[in-house]
Design an enzyme around this catalytic site. Structure first.
Site, PDB file in Angstrom:
ATOM      1  N   GLN A 252     -11.116  -3.392  -7.867  1.00 62.54           N
ATOM      2  CA  GLN A 252     -10.882  -4.158  -9.092  1.00 62.54           C
ATOM      3  C   GLN A 252     -11.749  -5.410  -9.193  1.00 62.54           C
ATOM      4  O   GLN A 252     -11.915  -5.959 -10.276  1.00 62.54           O
ATOM      5  CB  GLN A 252      -9.395  -4.522  -9.190  1.00 62.54           C
ATOM      6  CG  GLN A 252      -8.524  -3.276  -9.288  1.00 62.54           C
ATOM      7  CD  GLN A 252      -7.050  -3.581  -9.380  1.00 62.54           C
ATOM      8  OE1 GLN A 252      -6.366  -3.562  -8.370  1.00 62.54           O
ATOM      9  NE2 GLN A 252      -6.556  -3.873 -10.555  1.00 62.54           N
TER      10      GLN A 252
ATOM     11  N   HIS B 199      -6.182   0.908  -1.262  1.00 61.38           N
ATOM     12  CA  HIS B 199      -5.586   0.494  -2.537  1.00 61.38           C
ATOM     13  C   HIS B 199      -6.141   1.420  -3.622  1.00 61.38           C
ATOM     14  O   HIS B 199      -7.157   1.116  -4.248  1.00 61.38           O
ATOM     15  CB  HIS B 199      -5.924  -0.976  -2.812  1.00 61.38           C
ATOM     16  CG  HIS B 199      -5.084  -1.588  -3.889  1.00 61.38           C
ATOM     17  ND1 HIS B 199      -4.317  -2.714  -3.716  1.00 61.38           N
ATOM     18  CD2 HIS B 199      -4.884  -1.223  -5.182  1.00 61.38           C
ATOM     19  CE1 HIS B 199      -3.691  -3.021  -4.845  1.00 61.38           C
ATOM     20  NE2 HIS B 199      -4.024  -2.132  -5.760  1.00 61.38           N
TER      21      HIS B 199
ATOM     22  N   ASN C  31      -1.352   0.962  -0.401  1.00 62.04           N
ATOM     23  CA  ASN C  31      -0.770   0.285  -1.556  1.00 62.04           C
ATOM     24  C   ASN C  31      -0.080   1.287  -2.460  1.00 62.04           C
ATOM     25  O   ASN C  31      -0.705   2.268  -2.901  1.00 62.04           O
ATOM     26  CB  ASN C  31      -1.855  -0.424  -2.367  1.00 62.04           C
ATOM     27  CG  ASN C  31      -1.276  -1.151  -3.565  1.00 62.04           C
ATOM     28  OD1 ASN C  31      -0.549  -2.127  -3.416  1.00 62.04           O
ATOM     29  ND2 ASN C  31      -1.550  -0.646  -4.764  1.00 62.04           N
ATOM     30  N   GLU C  32       1.179   1.068  -2.723  1.00 61.92           N
ATOM     31  CA  GLU C  32       1.928   1.831  -3.723  1.00 61.92           C
ATOM     32  C   GLU C  32       1.718   3.341  -3.639  1.00 61.92           C
ATOM     33  O   GLU C  32       1.261   3.967  -4.604  1.00 61.92           O
ATOM     34  CB  GLU C  32       1.575   1.345  -5.130  1.00 61.92           C
ATOM     35  CG  GLU C  32       1.899  -0.111  -5.332  1.00 61.92           C
ATOM     36  CD  GLU C  32       1.729  -0.567  -6.775  1.00 61.92           C
ATOM     37  OE1 GLU C  32       1.084   0.145  -7.563  1.00 61.92           O
ATOM     38  OE2 GLU C  32       2.257  -1.639  -7.106  1.00 61.92           O
TER      39      GLU C  32
HETATM   40  C1  BGC Z   1      -1.407  -2.297  -8.559  1.00 58.60           C
HETATM   41  C2  BGC Z   1      -2.569  -3.181  -8.989  1.00 58.60           C
HETATM   42  C3  BGC Z   1      -2.561  -3.322 -10.498  1.00 58.60           C
HETATM   43  C4  BGC Z   1      -1.274  -4.002 -10.888  1.00 58.60           C
HETATM   44  C5  BGC Z   1      -1.144  -4.322 -12.364  1.00 58.60           C
HETATM   45  C6  BGC Z   1      -0.120  -2.622  -9.276  1.00 58.60           C
HETATM   46  O1  BGC Z   1       0.598  -1.461  -9.489  1.00 58.60           O
HETATM   47  O2  BGC Z   1      -1.246  -2.343  -7.176  1.00 58.60           O
HETATM   48  O3  BGC Z   1      -3.767  -2.625  -8.518  1.00 58.60           O
HETATM   49  O4  BGC Z   1      -3.676  -4.012 -10.974  1.00 58.60           O
HETATM   50  O5  BGC Z   1      -0.207  -3.146 -10.561  1.00 58.60           O
HETATM   51  O6  BGC Z   1      -1.081  -3.188 -13.142  1.00 58.60           O
END
Ligand code: BGC
Length: 423
Positions: A18, A113, A157-158
């Site tokens: 990002q 990520h 991440n997530e």
């Molecule tokens: C993610 C980020 C994203 C943010 C806002 C999160 O789910 O980890 O990468 O930019 O949300 O949408």
């Protein structure tokens, strides 16, 4: 008025794709080959050129009194070909970490990520049978090269968001739409996390270092809308799969039903030293038999809620609920690895931060071991499918000149970071 302790981490979070620019991974390939998938037709080719400007960027965030930074190491940069690690890329991240320390900021390092190296995507991505082994090898290389300066590690991440968007909804690469594949990807990411966690702990022990390992889970609880008891029933299964399956499976050391079949996973139960919590909002759902992709739970708006430009409700009380329920269920320290607002005119952000930190203070008063709050994000950046059209940053970035300009809300957060007082 409440005061957060001096060792409480207050900072911001980002991810390589990002912000860095100059990457080649599965996302960049998609952005080049199918530009129509990005809402504003943009790409992360340059992003905010953080790869070259990281020193000034980190200096700016430190001048805003932040004492922690979460960022991700881009796998495709460090390991451009399978098994070939680029010393220059590792040296770059070593300098990012050293710069954080020089500026008095604790680095919180994420290993994956959302993006994958193209070579891994081409052999099946998350579903490649050896993805956990390959990810652990990458994690070990990072731990050896960078571990002297890193205490806080976030493996993935997530995983819940990535598996859903990449394999269920088909928005993220590799654009599949299959519940079966989404469940397989969830099992794969659990194994990737465990393998990487074992590697990080092993390398740390070999070097006599302390490593705190966690994953960043996206907590978005589903609540049944008033009106019918069916709504609450419909919420239960998707809520469990999205919000609790991974953490509970890790805690119990086995892949729980219905994503797994109870098979045990060696190392899972010891794989988490803390929970990384990414909190944005909760969802309200109704029973809808046509919503098969979301297991018959369809999201409906909350009456009277304030909505962000990205369409999410602002719900600081949900952060307190998330913290207390995670603490009650798992008893692990929690680091808020993301919390932020898409707010293109900086109208909501200052109040958002104050209200969410108040929720943190209340949770701490109830005994929850919250170690820090990392606002998403420092700089307006490439927000995945919306491109640059959604702005979460404390600092604006001009898309022509890439000039950085702190927004008024950044001063409010800076004052909290400086005084540690949330009033
Ligand atoms: C993610 C980020 C994203 C943010 C806002 C999160 O789910 O980890 O990468 O930019 O949300 O949408």
């Amino acid at each position: 008025m409440a005061r957060l302790p001096d060792d409480f981490l207050l900072g911001s979070a980002s991810a390589a794709h990002q912000v860095e620019g100059g990457l080649w991974n599965d996302w960049m390939r998609m952005e080049e080959e199918e530009p129509e998938r990005i809402l504003d037709g943009s790409s992360a080719r340059v992003a905010i050129d953080h790869f070259h400007r990281y020193r000034e960027d980190l200096e700016l965030l430190a001048s805003l009194h932040q004492n922690a930074q979460r960022f991700s190491i881009e796998w495709s940069r460090v390991e451009p070909q399978p098994g070939c690690f680029d010393p220059a890329a590792l040296a770059h991240y070593a300098d990012v970490i050293a710069t954080c320390h020089r500026l008095g900021m604790e680095p919180v390092v994420t290993l994956q990520h959302f993006t994958l190296p193209v070579w891994l995507a081409d052999r099946g991505g998350l579903l490649a049978p050896d993805a956990p082994r390959l990810f652990a090898r990458f994690a070990a290389a990072c731990a050896v090269a960078l571990g002297a300066g890193v205490r806080w590690w976030v493996t993935v991440n997530e995983p819940n968001v990535l598996c859903h968007f990449a394999y269920n909804e088909g928005y993220f690469p590799p654009h599949q739409r299959s519940t079966g594949l989404a469940l397989a990807a969830s099992r794969a990411m659990l194994r990737m996390h465990v393998a990487a966690s074992t590697a990080l702990h092993t390398v740390a022990a070999q070097h006599g270092r302390q490593a705190l390992v966690g994953l960043a889970t996206h907590e978005r609880r589903l609540r049944g809308a008033p009106g019918s008891p069916l709504n609450a029933l419909a919420a239960r299964l998707p809520d469990f799969i999205f919000n609790r399956w991974m953490l509970q499976s890790l805690a119990r050391g086995r892949m729980l039903w219905p994503v797994g079949r109870g098979e045990s996973v060696a190392g899972a139960a010891e794989s988490l030293d803390f929970i990384g919590l990414n909190y944005y909002c909760e969802d309200q759902v109704v029973f809808d038999p046509r919503s098969t992709g979301t297991l018959m739970a369809r999201t409906v708006p909350f009456d009277g809620a304030v909505y962000t430009t990205f369409g999410s409700p602002v719900q600081p009380e949900g952060l307190q609920r998330a913290l207390t329920s995670l603490w009650a269920e798992f008893g692990l320290p929690i680091l808020i690895t993301e919390s932020g607002v898409a707010d293109n005119h900086d109208e909501l952000r200052a109040q958002y931060i104050v209200d969410h930190l108040r929720a943190v203070v209340r949770a701490r008063e109830e005994g929850v071991d919250v170690r820090g709050y990392l606002y998403w994000t420092g700089f307006d950046n490439f927000e995945w499918l919306p491109g640059y059209s959604q702005k979460f940053g404390l600092v604006a970035v001009d898309r022509e000149t890439l000039t950085r300009t702190p927004k008024p809300s950044s001063a409010v957060y800076a004052e909290i970071c400086r005084t540690r007082v949330v009033s």
